[in-house]
Design an enzyme around this catalytic site. Structure first.
Site, short mmCIF file in Angstrom:
data_model
loop_
_atom_site.label_atom_id
_atom_site.label_comp_id
_atom_site.label_asym_id
_atom_site.label_seq_id
_atom_site.Cartn_x
_atom_site.Cartn_y
_atom_site.Cartn_z
N CYS A 1 -53.13 108.61 31.26
CA CYS A 1 -54.01 109.28 30.29
C CYS A 1 -54.15 108.43 29.02
O CYS A 1 -54.82 107.41 29.04
CB CYS A 1 -53.51 110.69 30.01
SG CYS A 1 -54.76 111.73 29.21
N HIS B 1 -52.99 113.30 34.97
CA HIS B 1 -51.56 113.49 34.72
C HIS B 1 -50.82 113.70 36.04
O HIS B 1 -50.63 114.85 36.48
CB HIS B 1 -51.34 114.69 33.79
CG HIS B 1 -51.67 114.39 32.37
ND1 HIS B 1 -50.73 113.99 31.45
CD2 HIS B 1 -52.86 114.42 31.71
CE1 HIS B 1 -51.31 113.80 30.28
NE2 HIS B 1 -52.60 114.04 30.42
N GLU C 1 -47.77 113.58 36.63
CA GLU C 1 -46.50 114.30 36.45
C GLU C 1 -46.67 115.81 36.56
O GLU C 1 -45.68 116.54 36.70
CB GLU C 1 -45.88 113.94 35.08
CG GLU C 1 -46.47 114.64 33.87
CD GLU C 1 -47.78 114.05 33.37
OE1 GLU C 1 -48.27 114.51 32.32
OE2 GLU C 1 -48.31 113.11 34.02
#
Length: 239
Positions: free
Chosen positions: A117, A217, A219
């Site tokens: 990002c 993202h 994660e």
């Protein structure tokens, strides 16, 4: 590199530096979403935090095998020669400086790099590229950031025969939370994934080094650690 061949690769992950509440305390702290840590562990590595404090030099990367530049605040437009748009967030010189040094060092020394990002945007800026400062002005929608703290669910098309396609395939649904994006590409970067509205969602550098940026993202999807595993695997050839 930072660890011997028989031990799990050590992956440095940049962090936020924020006023934070935990336990009995309300104090400045280096913080990071746990998803990054779990992603590295699930990918076979050992995460260490690299907060934006102290005198950061290229030598810091001699202690790690790979680098993740995490998401966060907007990159200061002064770094790509633009006036600040009203929608651009306040500058964070601590992170801009620290992560600029680390990205340059990773590129110069062949340290495998995954930029997430804000990290992808800063990678682009370090290489001389520019950013769109407010995506709704360019694409006419808020799909990539429906509301503060709410991730957009975005479908992404991946360029065939790219490094990213070998990891993720040709189509992937991702979690996005960004109102800025790449405008002009930095030197050597290639766009390798796009949202349906044309927004660049991933970039990479040519072989042989592992340098990959994703606008989403990873994660946030704990069931899919493929990008983290790819980074960890890339370090094994540099140790």
């Amino acid at each position: 590199m930072g660890s011997n061949v028989s031990s799990p690769p050590v992956i440095g992950v940049t962090t936020y530096l924020e006023q934070s509440k935990f336990g009995l305390w309300d104090t400045p702290a280096a913080v990071l979403a746990r998803g990054y840590l779990d992603g590295v562990v699930n990918g076979g590595g050992v995460p260490v935090l690299l907060p934006p404090v102290g005198e950061v030099t290229a030598d810091l990367l001699s202690r790690v095998d790979g680098l993740i530049v995490a998401g966060g605040a907007d990159v200061d437009p002064v770094h790509y020669g633009a006036d600040r748009a009203p929608e651009t967030g306040p500058p964070r010189p601590d992170r801009d400086h620290t992560e600029h040094v680390l990205i340059e060092a990773a590129l110069a020394n062949g340290v495998p790099l995954l930029a997430v990002c804000r990290g992808m945007q800063l990678l682009n800026v370090v290489l001389g590229g520019t950013l769109h400062q407010h995506l709704p002005d360019n694409v006419g929608n808020t799909d990539h950031l429906p509301a503060p703290g709410v991730f957009g669910q975005v479908g992404v098309k991946v360029l065939p025969d790219s490094r990213l396609s070998a990891i993720m395939g040709s189509d992937v649904d991702v979690h996005c939370h960004h109102h800025q994006s790449i405008d002009t590409l930095g030197a050597g970067l290639v766009s390798v994934a796009w949202a349906g509205d044309g927004v660049v969602e991933a970039v990479e550098l040519a072989e042989p080094e592992f340098v990959l940026g994703v606008q989403w993202h990873p994660e946030e999807n704990g069931a899919d650690s493929r990008l983290f595993e790819a980074l960890v695997n890339a370090t094994r050839g540099t140790r």
